[in-house]
Design a protein around this motif. Structure first.
Motif, PDB file in Angstrom:
ATOM      1  N   LEU A  32       0.968  -1.258   0.061  1.00  0.00           N
ATOM      2  CA  LEU A  32      -0.008  -0.107   0.011  1.00  0.00           C
ATOM      3  C   LEU A  32       0.815   1.164  -0.197  1.00  0.00           C
ATOM      4  CD1 LEU A  32      -2.835  -1.097   2.641  1.00  0.00           C
ATOM      5  CD2 LEU A  32      -2.937  -1.139   0.269  1.00  0.00           C
ATOM      6  N   ARG A  33       1.947   1.076   0.261  1.00  0.00           N
ATOM      7  CA  ARG A  33       2.874   2.300   0.510  1.00  0.00           C
ATOM      8  C   ARG A  33       4.291   1.937   0.151  1.00  0.00           C
ATOM      9  NH1 ARG A  33       2.103   5.098   6.313  1.00  0.00           N
ATOM     10  NH2 ARG A  33       3.450   6.746   5.269  1.00  0.00           N
ATOM     11  N   GLY A  34       4.813   2.636  -0.910  1.00  0.00           N
ATOM     12  CA  GLY A  34       6.121   2.420  -1.399  1.00  0.00           C
ATOM     13  C   GLY A  34       7.197   2.691  -0.570  1.00  0.00           C
ATOM     14  N   PRO A  35       8.463   2.315  -0.858  1.00  0.00           N
ATOM     15  CA  PRO A  35       9.694   2.760  -0.044  1.00  0.00           C
ATOM     16  C   PRO A  35      10.016   4.260   0.061  1.00  0.00           C
ATOM     17  CG  PRO A  35      10.231   1.131  -1.803  1.00  0.00           C
ATOM     18  CD  PRO A  35       8.870   1.637  -2.015  1.00  0.00           C
ATOM     19  N   GLU A  36       9.476   5.085  -0.726  1.00  0.00           N
ATOM     20  CA  GLU A  36       9.608   6.514  -0.775  1.00  0.00           C
ATOM     21  C   GLU A  36       8.748   7.236   0.287  1.00  0.00           C
ATOM     22  OE1 GLU A  36       5.959   5.786  -3.254  1.00  0.00           O
ATOM     23  OE2 GLU A  36       8.398   5.133  -3.269  1.00  0.00           O
ATOM     24  N   GLU A  37       7.730   6.363   0.737  1.00  0.00           N
ATOM     25  CA  GLU A  37       6.637   6.738   1.656  1.00  0.00           C
ATOM     26  C   GLU A  37       6.958   6.133   3.079  1.00  0.00           C
ATOM     27  OE1 GLU A  37       2.432   7.323   0.802  1.00  0.00           O
ATOM     28  OE2 GLU A  37       3.046   6.240  -0.995  1.00  0.00           O
ATOM     29  N   LEU A  38       7.280   4.840   3.150  1.00  0.00           N
ATOM     30  CA  LEU A  38       7.578   4.164   4.309  1.00  0.00           C
ATOM     31  C   LEU A  38       8.664   3.100   4.120  1.00  0.00           C
ATOM     32  CD1 LEU A  38       5.766   3.405   6.739  1.00  0.00           C
ATOM     33  CD2 LEU A  38       4.988   1.506   5.492  1.00  0.00           C
ATOM     34  N   GLU A  39       9.562   3.446   5.279  1.00  0.00           N
ATOM     35  CA  GLU A  39      10.692   2.810   5.451  1.00  0.00           C
ATOM     36  C   GLU A  39      10.286   1.541   6.466  1.00  0.00           C
ATOM     37  OE1 GLU A  39      15.247   2.820   7.408  1.00  0.00           O
ATOM     38  OE2 GLU A  39      13.768   4.600   7.589  1.00  0.00           O
ATOM     39  N   ILE A  40      10.737   0.245   6.163  1.00  0.00           N
ATOM     40  CA  ILE A  40      10.361  -0.803   6.786  1.00  0.00           C
ATOM     41  C   ILE A  40      11.438  -1.658   7.440  1.00  0.00           C
ATOM     42  CG2 ILE A  40       8.939  -3.031   7.068  1.00  0.00           C
ATOM     43  CD1 ILE A  40       7.067  -2.118   4.665  1.00  0.00           C
ATOM     44  N   VAL A  41      11.790  -1.704   8.930  1.00  0.00           N
ATOM     45  CA  VAL A  41      12.725  -2.490   9.327  1.00  0.00           C
ATOM     46  C   VAL A  41      11.969  -3.549  10.069  1.00  0.00           C
ATOM     47  CG1 VAL A  41      14.607  -2.236  10.974  1.00  0.00           C
ATOM     48  CG2 VAL A  41      14.236  -0.413   9.400  1.00  0.00           C
ATOM     49  N   ALA A  42      12.701  -4.777  10.020  1.00  0.00           N
ATOM     50  CA  ALA A  42      12.030  -6.086  10.679  1.00  0.00           C
ATOM     51  C   ALA A  42      13.068  -6.849  11.322  1.00  0.00           C
ATOM     52  CB  ALA A  42      11.223  -7.152   9.828  1.00  0.00           C
ATOM     53  N   PHE A  43      12.944  -6.972  12.487  1.00  0.00           N
ATOM     54  CA  PHE A  43      13.865  -7.707  13.537  1.00  0.00           C
ATOM     55  C   PHE A  43      13.494  -9.067  13.604  1.00  0.00           C
ATOM     56  CE2 PHE A  43      14.382  -3.215  14.678  1.00  0.00           C
ATOM     57  CZ  PHE A  43      15.885  -2.977  14.601  1.00  0.00           C
ATOM     58  N   GLU A  44      14.276 -10.178  13.321  1.00  0.00           N
ATOM     59  CA  GLU A  44      14.062 -11.366  13.802  1.00  0.00           C
ATOM     60  C   GLU A  44      15.356 -12.114  14.365  1.00  0.00           C
ATOM     61  OE1 GLU A  44      12.888 -15.204  14.408  1.00  0.00           O
ATOM     62  OE2 GLU A  44      11.471 -13.644  13.587  1.00  0.00           O
ATOM     63  N   ARG A  45      15.082 -12.763  15.651  1.00  0.00           N
ATOM     64  CA  ARG A  45      16.217 -13.367  16.452  1.00  0.00           C
ATOM     65  C   ARG A  45      16.491 -14.634  15.755  1.00  0.00           C
ATOM     66  NH1 ARG A  45      12.454 -13.539  21.518  1.00  0.00           N
ATOM     67  NH2 ARG A  45      11.269 -15.342  20.919  1.00  0.00           N
ATOM     68  N   GLY A  46      15.700 -15.493  14.947  1.00  0.00           N
ATOM     69  CA  GLY A  46      16.113 -16.498  14.360  1.00  0.00           C
ATOM     70  C   GLY A  46      16.802 -16.526  13.235  1.00  0.00           C
TER      71      GLY A  46
END
Length: 465
Positions: A32-46
């Motif tokens: 719904l929102r491109g990289p220019e609008e929304l930065e997404i950072v996801a953390f996964e310990r596995g």
């Protein structure tokens, strides 16, 4: 000072947890929102993302060829869609006031803060590991993540003995018992209660116990485990109860899971009676406009009882993620609640339930009638017809359907979906009895078993004082 945020007009979404709820939310928000609008950072310990934890017993048992078959989307695929996914990175603190999280790189040990405009907590659940002597010994396994499944398979490959003890007889316990049977192990299941599958009423659970015993699984009810015994090499050698010792070359803990909400608790976020995060219908954490939560770490509304429950299922987690991602992405979505539907199998026995058990109805203050019937999956004269038992609960006076449990062979389990739809729609048992269901001898008797139970429930409601 937090240096992780560059000067930019775009917002940042931080996701804690890289499985179903977290990555579904991230992926939907990205659509719904491109990289220019929304930065997404996801953390996964596995080491893995977007995988089917429900499929682990079938991988361990050999029904699924390999680990990769359970992975819906790899880290590389997420990154290719513009998600900054950081594996082997564990979030150690949430600072709601500062709108930031602290994360540790599990390889280097370095820690840093990352700020957010939107935070998604999708930390899942942790297997219950009893506080018993020897519970952490080599050869004792919980099974919740792909890393857990791989560790168990490694143990099964190295172990020469063929004796397995499963502690617990819920969904995880019975599924792992089947997996170990397929691996050629002698399996003993130690159950703390009086019958396996506490998600069923005891009378239905006893049907499961009898069937499992007939499959060569040693079932021990009312077994309170007191310790895990180890040999001179430190590895597990037996499991002790108050009454006996059961030799074991491998032990699987199938006691269940609890919401993994230690981070949320430390951050002062609201938790329910079952330890899960509390959210509104949009899956926003109550009292926090910029924090969302979904998956096995939350509690959800039970549409039948009206109470909050913790029901850890991948189906719910994916729906939660879709709702969260839609809302963060600028759309609108809600998750209305559940009726508590679950289905499982052990060898050729199918086990299903939806709605309330008898004790759930009593706890909710409902007066009810309960009926049980026996029927078959197909017309009795058609080849392959198999028996099934259906139990149904209905509210007195109103006849509102409250719950259904089914135990049977092939063709039994998915019939629970009829009841799940009826519960969601608030149908009475009389309405269920008159549903226009499909019929042909290869698929059902003239009266489907669920409708046979509904007819008996209608009579019980009419006769009830």
């Amino acid at each position: 000072m937090d240096m992780s945020r560059t000067r930019s007009t775009r917002q940042r979404l931080v996701v804690i947890g890289g499985d179903a709820a977290g990555m579904s939310a991230a992926s939907q928000a990205r659509r719904l929102r491109g990289p220019e609008e929304l930065e997404i950072v996801a953390f996964e310990r596995g080491h893995f993302t977007s995988y089917s934890a429900c499929g682990i017993p079938y991988w361990v048992g050999g029904d699924v060829a390999g680990r990769d078959e359970l992975i819906a989307r790899t880290p590389e695929e997420h990154r290719a869609r513009g998600i900054d996914l950081r594996l082997r990175t564990e979030v150690t603190a949430i600072d709601p006031a500062g709108r930031r999280v602290r994360a540790r790189d599990l390889g280097s040990g370095t820690e840093s803060w990352t700020s957010y405009d939107h935070l998604v907590i999708a930390t899942g659940a942790r297997p219950v590991r009893p506080d018993l002597p020897g519970a952490d010994a080599p050869g004792v396994h919980g099974v919740q993540t792909l890393d857990d499944g791989q560790a168990l398979l490694d143990t099964l490959t190295r172990t020469r003995g063929r004796r397995a003890v499963v502690v617990g007889a819920g969904y995880i316990g019975v599924e792992m018992a089947e997996a170990l049977i397929h691996r050629g192990y002698e399996v003993t299941v130690l159950n703390r209660g009086g019958a396996p599958m506490s998600t069923l009423d005891p009378d239905m659970g006893r049907l499961v116990r009898d069937a499992m015993s007939g499959m060569g699984i040693t079932m021990v009810d009312d077994a309170e485990v007191t310790k895990v015994l180890t040999g001179d090499d430190g590895r597990v050698r037996a499991v002790a109860t108050q009454d006996a010792e059961y030799p074991a070359d491998v032990v699987v803990l199938g006691i269940g899971v609890r919401p993994d909400t230690a981070l949320a608790r430390a951050a002062g976020l609201p938790l329910g009676d079952n330890g899960g995060l509390l959210t509104d219908l949009a899956m926003r954490v109550r009292g926090h406009e910029d924090i969302w939560a979904g998956g096995d770490c939350v509690e959800v509304l039970d549409l039948v009882s009206g109470r909050e429950r913790h029901i850890p299922l991948g189906t719910h987690a994916n729906k939660h993620g879709q709702v969260i991602g839609t809302n963060i992405g600028g759309g609108y979505a809600t998750f209305p609640g559940v009726v508590g539907t679950a289905v499982s199998k052990v060898c050729d026995l199918e086990i299903a339930r939806t709605g309330l058990r008898e004790k759930d109805a009593r706890r909710a203050g409902l007066q009810y009638v309960a009926v049980t019937i026996e029927s078959t999956s197909r017309a009795g004269y058609y080849p392959g017809a198999s028996p099934m038992t259906v139990k149904m609960l209905a509210e007195r006076r109103t006849g509102r359907l409250l719950g259904v449990q089914i135990v049977g062979r092939e063709g039994a389990g998915k019939r629970v979906d009829i009841a799940a739809v009826a519960l969601t729609a608030g149908l009475t048992v009389e309405q269920v009895a008159h549903l226009d269901l499909g019929y042909a001898p290869p698929f059902s008797p003239v009266w489907d078993p669920v409708q046979v139970a509904a007819r008996k429930a209608v009579a019980a409601v009419r006769e009830a004082p």
